[in-house]
Design an enzyme around this catalytic site. Structure first.
Site, short mmCIF file in Angstrom:
data_model
loop_
_atom_site.label_atom_id
_atom_site.label_comp_id
_atom_site.label_asym_id
_atom_site.label_seq_id
_atom_site.Cartn_x
_atom_site.Cartn_y
_atom_site.Cartn_z
N ARG A 45 0.81 -1.22 0.00
CA ARG A 45 0.00 0.00 0.00
C ARG A 45 0.85 1.28 0.00
O ARG A 45 0.33 2.37 -0.20
CB ARG A 45 -0.99 0.02 1.16
CG ARG A 45 -1.97 1.19 1.01
CD ARG A 45 -2.93 1.40 2.15
NE ARG A 45 -2.49 1.01 3.43
CZ ARG A 45 -1.78 1.79 4.26
NH1 ARG A 45 -1.44 3.01 3.91
NH2 ARG A 45 -1.44 1.35 5.43
N TYR A 99 -14.36 12.25 -19.46
CA TYR A 99 -14.85 10.92 -19.10
C TYR A 99 -15.97 11.03 -18.05
O TYR A 99 -15.84 11.78 -17.08
CB TYR A 99 -13.67 10.10 -18.57
CG TYR A 99 -14.06 8.74 -18.09
CD1 TYR A 99 -14.44 7.75 -19.00
CD2 TYR A 99 -14.04 8.41 -16.75
CE1 TYR A 99 -14.80 6.49 -18.57
CE2 TYR A 99 -14.39 7.15 -16.31
CZ TYR A 99 -14.77 6.19 -17.22
OH TYR A 99 -15.13 4.95 -16.78
N ASP A 171 -5.72 13.84 -18.89
CA ASP A 171 -6.06 12.42 -19.00
C ASP A 171 -5.61 11.97 -20.38
O ASP A 171 -6.18 12.37 -21.40
CB ASP A 171 -7.58 12.26 -18.82
CG ASP A 171 -8.02 10.80 -18.82
OD1 ASP A 171 -7.32 9.97 -19.44
OD2 ASP A 171 -9.08 10.50 -18.25
N LYS A 196 -7.40 0.58 -20.22
CA LYS A 196 -7.62 0.72 -21.65
C LYS A 196 -6.35 0.31 -22.43
O LYS A 196 -6.01 -0.84 -22.41
CB LYS A 196 -8.05 2.16 -21.97
CG LYS A 196 -9.10 2.71 -20.99
CD LYS A 196 -10.43 1.97 -21.01
CE LYS A 196 -11.31 2.25 -19.80
NZ LYS A 196 -11.59 3.64 -19.51
C1 LIG Z 1 -12.00 4.39 -18.44
C2 LIG Z 1 -11.53 5.77 -18.33
C3 LIG Z 1 -11.26 6.35 -17.07
C4 LIG Z 1 -11.50 5.61 -15.76
O1 LIG Z 1 -10.69 4.50 -15.62
P1 LIG Z 1 -11.08 3.20 -14.78
O2 LIG Z 1 -9.89 2.31 -14.97
O3 LIG Z 1 -12.36 2.66 -15.32
O4 LIG Z 1 -11.24 3.63 -13.35
C5 LIG Z 1 -10.77 7.64 -17.05
N1 LIG Z 1 -10.58 8.35 -18.18
C6 LIG Z 1 -10.85 7.84 -19.40
C7 LIG Z 1 -10.62 8.67 -20.61
C8 LIG Z 1 -11.33 6.54 -19.51
O5 LIG Z 1 -11.61 6.04 -20.73
#
Ligand SMILES: *Cc1c(COP(=O)(O)O)cnc(C)c1O
Length: 380
Positions: A45, A99, A171, A196
């Site tokens: 952690r 998102y 992001d 992703k």
């Molecule tokens: C899926 C996604 C997130 C969130 O990620 P998780 O792994 O589902 O918590 C944040 N930003 C974008 C652009 C995403 O596609």
């Protein structure tokens, strides 16, 4: 000199097998390590197990960042990073189209922390100027955006932020570090949903934050309190997956360009949203700030097609949530990722009920085209 992308993907962040000299990283599953003082002892952690520590190095190197941390999900990364920067009384400017989960976090949680915010078109400098307050601490962007693949002018935003002593967070999930390195364009903090492209096989939930050593010290102190670290089995699997990140994304760039051009010429499609198309209003900007246009595109089905029949008609391409895997997937933003918006909000963002979001995989595009053609025919 920097190593090439494939070399970084394969080798950077390997855990050396000193005992048996094996070719791959051993998986360290211990949650108990010899006590070595509070600051330096290993504890999962504390985000410092051998596998976490080394994978973070790989992500940092890909993002041209000094330091990084690996999280249990993209949202764990985003929420922890934001709350490392923001405190009660602060103000944040956020890009309109972000998102859905991030948007919900802001709308549902910020009020109780006393953090104020404005969603706006961050490409509009006049809007940015008028939203700026003495309490503004952060500008948050996401480019290309979900689901319409709008491009944020990263350099323009970061210049404005630097002039006004405001931090920027991007992001970078949709582009991946193969196609875009926001830190090179002046962004302070990059976050990823590693669920992703970094994971890439639709079998891992993870996140990452990358930034300067100074900022990552702050992120780490919040991260260990919030406790959103990633289990080492999954860390290991993510490192394995990332060895092919550049290969996968390079193929996805090629496939998405091919599919976007095919769809643009299809009589069943009204409009295609893809930054690699000359018809994309920010194609020139995308060419400047991206090294590739990515594997994500969206399109408006023509109104002679029934959306549900179209989805039902697909055999190879799966109608599932999430994106960025080696397999091609589609979804309806109206019914899934953007279902929590009101119809008016969706309309304001340009998200129509016939919009299809397409995460293009690594399959042969002739098979993807055949699958789409069958689905178009059965949707009439
Ligand atoms: C899926 C996604 C997130 C969130 O990620 P998780 O792994 O589902 O918590 C944040 N930003 C974008 C652009 C995403 O596609």
């Amino acid at each position: 000199m920097r190593k090439g992308l494939n070399t970084i993907c394969v080798h950077s962040g390997e855990v050396e097998d000193k005992v048996y000299k094996g070719a791959i990283s051993p998986m360290y599953l211990s949650t108990a390590y010899a006590y070595d003082g509070l600051e330096t002892s290993i504890y999962p952690r504390y985000f410092n197990s051998p596998n976490q520590h080394m994978l973070a190095k790989k992500v940092a190197e890909l993002e041209h960042a000094e330091s990084a941390l690996i999280f249990g999900s993209g949202m764990a990364a985003i929420t922890t990073a934001m709350l490392s920067i923001l405190k009660s009384g602060d103000h944040v400017i956020l890009q309109n189209q972000i998102y859905g989960g991030t948007r919900n976090f802001i709308i549902e949680e910020f009020e109780q922390y006393g953090i104020h915010y404005d969603f706006l078109d961050v490409n509009n400098l006049a809007d940015l100027k008028s939203a700026l307050k003495p309490e503004t601490k952060l500008i948050y962007i996401e480019t290309p955006s979900n689901p319409l693949l709008e491009i944020t002018d990263i350099t323009c935003v970061t210049q404005f932020a630097k002039e006004n002593n405001v931090l920027t967070m991007a992001d970078n999930t949709f582009a991946s570090p193969i196609n875009q390195r926001p830190i090179d364009l002046g962004v302070d903090i990059v976050i990823h949903s590693a669920t992703k492209y970094l994971g890439g096989h639709s079998d891992i939930t993870a996140g990452a934050v990358a930034s300067s050593k100074e900022i990552m010290t702050k992120v780490f102190s919040k991260a260990k309190n919030f406790g959103g670290s990633l289990a080492d089995q999954t860390v290991w699997l993510l490192e394995r997956s990332m060895k092919t990140l550049n290969l996968r994304v390079t193929q996805q760039n090629i496939n998405a360009q091919d599919m976007a051009e095919y769809l643009e010429n299809s009589e069943y499609v009204d409009h295609v949203y893809y930054p690699g198309l000359k018809s994309h209003p920010q194609h020139e900007l995308a060419k400047i700030q991206m090294q590739g246009f990515g594997g994500m595109l969206s399109f408006d089905l023509n109104d002679k097609c029934d959306v549900q029949k179209f989805f039902d008609g697909l055999k190879l391409i799966k109608n599932v949530l999430s994106l960025g895997g080696v397999e091609s997937t589609v979804l309806s933003p109206e019914k899934t990722s953007h279902s929590l918006l009101t119809p008016e909000e969706r309309k304001a963002q340009g998200i129509k009920s016939n919009l299809v979001r397409f995460s293009v995989g690594i399959e042969d595009t002739k098979d993807l085209k055949r699958d789409l053609q069958m689905a178009f025919s059965s949707s009439l």
